[in-house]
Every structure is written in structure tokens, then in C-alpha cells.
Design a protein around this motif. Structure first.
Motif, short mmCIF file in Angstrom:
data_model
loop_
_atom_site.label_atom_id
_atom_site.label_comp_id
_atom_site.label_asym_id
_atom_site.label_seq_id
_atom_site.Cartn_x
_atom_site.Cartn_y
_atom_site.Cartn_z
N THR A 63 0.83 -1.20 0.00
CA THR A 63 0.00 0.00 0.00
C THR A 63 0.86 1.25 0.00
O THR A 63 0.59 2.22 -0.73
CB THR A 63 -0.93 0.00 1.23
OG1 THR A 63 -1.69 -1.20 1.25
CG2 THR A 63 -1.87 1.19 1.19
N LYS B 60 2.45 1.63 -3.40
CA LYS B 60 1.47 2.07 -4.38
C LYS B 60 1.20 3.57 -4.22
O LYS B 60 1.10 4.30 -5.22
CB LYS B 60 0.17 1.28 -4.19
CG LYS B 60 -0.80 1.43 -5.35
CD LYS B 60 -2.07 0.63 -5.10
CE LYS B 60 -1.81 -0.86 -5.18
NZ LYS B 60 -3.07 -1.65 -5.04
N ASP B 61 1.12 4.06 -2.97
CA ASP B 61 0.90 5.48 -2.73
C ASP B 61 2.09 6.30 -3.20
O ASP B 61 1.94 7.38 -3.79
CB ASP B 61 0.64 5.71 -1.23
CG ASP B 61 0.26 7.15 -0.93
OD1 ASP B 61 -0.74 7.62 -1.51
OD2 ASP B 61 0.96 7.78 -0.13
N ARG B 62 3.30 5.78 -2.96
CA ARG B 62 4.51 6.50 -3.39
C ARG B 62 4.57 6.60 -4.92
O ARG B 62 4.91 7.65 -5.48
CB ARG B 62 5.74 5.76 -2.86
CG ARG B 62 7.06 6.54 -3.02
CD ARG B 62 8.21 5.75 -2.45
NE ARG B 62 8.48 4.56 -3.24
CZ ARG B 62 9.19 4.56 -4.38
NH1 ARG B 62 9.71 5.69 -4.83
NH2 ARG B 62 9.41 3.44 -5.03
N GLN B 63 4.21 5.51 -5.60
CA GLN B 63 4.21 5.52 -7.06
C GLN B 63 3.16 6.51 -7.60
O GLN B 63 3.39 7.19 -8.61
CB GLN B 63 3.92 4.11 -7.59
CG GLN B 63 5.02 3.11 -7.33
CD GLN B 63 6.26 3.39 -8.17
OE1 GLN B 63 6.21 4.08 -9.18
NE2 GLN B 63 7.39 2.85 -7.71
N TYR B 64 2.04 6.60 -6.89
CA TYR B 64 1.00 7.52 -7.33
C TYR B 64 1.47 8.97 -7.20
O TYR B 64 1.26 9.79 -8.11
CB TYR B 64 -0.26 7.27 -6.49
CG TYR B 64 -1.40 8.19 -6.82
CD1 TYR B 64 -2.11 8.07 -8.02
CD2 TYR B 64 -1.78 9.19 -5.93
CE1 TYR B 64 -3.16 8.92 -8.32
CE2 TYR B 64 -2.83 10.05 -6.22
CZ TYR B 64 -3.51 9.91 -7.43
OH TYR B 64 -4.54 10.75 -7.72
N LYS B 65 2.11 9.31 -6.08
CA LYS B 65 2.61 10.67 -5.89
C LYS B 65 3.69 10.99 -6.91
O LYS B 65 3.75 12.10 -7.45
CB LYS B 65 3.16 10.82 -4.47
CG LYS B 65 2.08 10.84 -3.41
CD LYS B 65 2.69 10.99 -2.03
CE LYS B 65 1.61 11.01 -0.94
NZ LYS B 65 2.19 11.12 0.41
N LYS B 66 4.54 10.00 -7.16
CA LYS B 66 5.61 10.20 -8.14
C LYS B 66 5.04 10.46 -9.53
O LYS B 66 5.55 11.31 -10.29
CB LYS B 66 6.50 8.95 -8.15
CG LYS B 66 7.77 9.11 -8.95
CD LYS B 66 8.63 7.87 -8.82
CE LYS B 66 9.92 8.02 -9.61
NZ LYS B 66 10.77 6.80 -9.50
N LYS B 67 3.97 9.77 -9.84
CA LYS B 67 3.33 9.94 -11.14
C LYS B 67 2.74 11.34 -11.27
O LYS B 67 2.84 11.99 -12.33
CB LYS B 67 2.24 8.89 -11.31
CG LYS B 67 1.57 8.91 -12.66
CD LYS B 67 0.52 7.81 -12.73
CE LYS B 67 -0.18 7.84 -14.09
NZ LYS B 67 -1.23 6.80 -14.18
N ILE B 68 2.12 11.85 -10.19
CA ILE B 68 1.55 13.21 -10.22
C ILE B 68 2.64 14.25 -10.40
O ILE B 68 2.51 15.20 -11.19
CB ILE B 68 0.74 13.46 -8.93
CG1 ILE B 68 -0.50 12.56 -8.90
CG2 ILE B 68 0.33 14.92 -8.82
CD1 ILE B 68 -1.28 12.62 -7.60
#
Length: 283
Positions: A230, A233-241
Motif C-alpha cells: 500500500t 502504491k501510494d509512493r508511485q501515485y505521488k511520483k506519477k503526479i
């Protein structure tokens, strides 16, 4: 000299079927009726009159002495297989043996189309109105028709309630879904294959879950791995933004540089054409 007949259509079903011979039932009610129909010629209804078979057992080719006039015996569904009535059988009552040009099936239907003569009662009533004296001849009046009598007496035409039109109420039909066998589904292309998932209720899905047999230590490890996934996944989401925001800034900067370069090229081109114009005027 004119014979008035009505159509007679008899339907039977095969009782036993052999190669080209079959026993037919349900067409007649007694052996006498079968014997009366034995002298019928047989033909295909689609053949012209010149190709019909002659009446057998009748050398003069005259009308047979039976209540049914010559007709056609043929095997159903307009297949054109012709047949011939041979002999009646003892049981069941009204069954008979017939031969056909080809083998028929037990699921088929056999038709006999013939014509039945209709006897019309004769009536003779001479009208002698023209032989009367002149005074009586002018005052003579014939019998009125039923329509004239009803019109004079205001009698309505009797109607059969069963012959009247009634509104038809049809219930909506519910058709079963199309089921394609698995053997045919394998041969179909992917776009034509049925794409569906079987519906499962919550109750059945809960009951179908496997029973957990993990120890406490294993459960803690599974929980820890889920938490790590989890967080990742949150870190990858922030990186994507962040990456998307940087890409937008870069695209704006690149667009500004491209506009600046385009303006410089346009200014140089204008300056070049001005020099050419001045040189042309000096000549």
C-alpha cells in the motif's frame, strides 16, 4: 354435365416404416374406407395433368365407383415423393399398407388430397306468368328474396358470435438466452465468442472462500506485506503526479522557445527580402 365436388384432405402418420413400404394410421376409420380409396391413382401434385398415372384395375380408364374421386397420395412437406395405397391391415382400425418412391421417416406426415362429389337437391318450379292474360300478367309478382323480406320487416341479419372479430391479447414472449456449445465456441473468432461471467451471489461467494489455516506469525507477515504494498502504491501515485506536473512545465517552456525561434526566423526572412527589394530599386 357439371360435377360439383369439394376438396378432401386426409392426414395420416406412419406406423411402421420399411425400405419403400410403410404402414399408415390415422387417415381412415375403417377397412371399408381404405377399400374405397384403393382405386385412387397416385401422383405428385406438382406434375402436369399429362404426367399423371392412369387409374389401376380399370382398363377403360373411367371414374372409379367409390365415394372419393381420383386424387393424390403424397408424402408431406411438399417433398414430391409419390405413393400408392395397397391393402388395409387388421389392426389398428383404418390402417393400411402403402408403397412410396423413397423411404420415409416416422416423424413425417402423409397427405391424401382428393375430391368428394356433392349431391345438390334438384328443384323444378315452372313459371307460367307469360301465359296469363294481359291484365293478370301485369299484376303478377314473383317470390320475394330473403333480403327483400328482411328489408321490409326491418329484420337484422343473424350473426354468429363466434364469427365476430375480437381483440387479440398476446402475452409478451420470453425467449431463453442463446447457448452456444463449447465445441463451437472454440472454433469461433475471439470477437464472436460469448463474453460473460457467471453471476454469483454474496452468500455463495462467502461460502466458497477457502478456510484460512495460517498461524499468527504468518498472518502478521501477510499484513506487513500488504502495508508495504500500500505504501509503495501510494509512493508511485505521488511520483506519477509530480512527473505529470514537471512534464506540463517542460511543455510550456518548450512551446515558448519554439515561438521565440519562429519569430526570429520570420524577422530574418523579412530583413532578407527588404535587402533584395532595395537592391532592385538601385538598379
Amino acid at each position: 354435365s357439371v360435377a360439383i365436388v369439394k376438396k378432401l384432405k386426409l392426414i395420416g402418420t406412419p406406423l411402421k416404416v420399411f425400405k419403400n413400404t410403410a404402414f399408415i394410421k390415422g387417415m381412415f376409420n375403417s377397412i371399408t374406407e381404405v377399400a374405397a380409396a384403393e382405386v385412387l391413382p397416385t401422383s405428385n401434385k406438382r406434375l402436369p395433368t399429362s404426367n399423371r398415372l392412369p387409374i389401376h384395375n380399370n382398363p377403360n380408364n373411367s371414374t372409379p365407383s367409390c365415394p372419393v374421386m381420383p386424387g393424390f397420395l403424397y408424402f408431406g412437406h411438399n417433398s414430391g415423393i409419390r405413393g400408392q395405397i395397397k391393402r388395409p391391415v387388421k389392426s389398428p382400425e383404418g390402417a393400411f399398407r402403402a408403397t412410396f418412391e423413397d423411404k420415409i421417416l416416422l416423424s413425417d406426415i402423409v397427405f391424401l388430397r382428393a375430391w368428394y362429389p356433392v349431391d345438390i337437391p334438384q328443384f323444378y318450379n315452372p313459371v307460367i306468368s307469360l301465359l296469363l292474360p294481359h291484365q293478370q300478367k301485369t299484376g303478377w309478382q314473383g317470390m320475394k328474396t330473403v333480403g327483400q323480406l328482411r328489408a321490409e320487416r326491418s329484420i337484422k341479419l343473424p350473426q354468429n358470435p363466434n364469427s365476430l372479430h375480437h381483440p387479440i391479447e398476446r402475452e409478451p414472449k420470453h425467449f431463453n438466452p442463446l447457448l452456444i456449445p463449447r465445441s463451437l465456441q472454440k472454433a469461433l473468432p475471439y470477437k464472436n465468442k460469448p463474453k460473460y461471467t457467471p453471476k454469483t451471489s454474496k452468500k455463495s461467494s462467502i461460502l466458497s472462500r477457502p478456510v484460512s489455516t495460517m498461524l499468527k506469525k504468518e498472518k502478521k507477515l501477510v499484513t506487513l506485506m500488504q502495508q508495504i504494498r500500500t505504501i509503495e502504491k501510494d509512493r508511485q501515485y505521488k511520483k506519477k503526479i509530480e512527473k505529470e506536473a514537471q512534464r506540463k512545465i517542460y511543455m510550456k517552456k518548450k512551446e515558448a522557445e519554439e515561438n521565440k525561434r519562429h519569430r526570429k526566423i520570420q524577422e530574418r526572412r523579412q530583413e532578407y527580402y527588404r535587402k533584395i527589394a532595395r537592391a532592385g530599386k538601385g538598379k
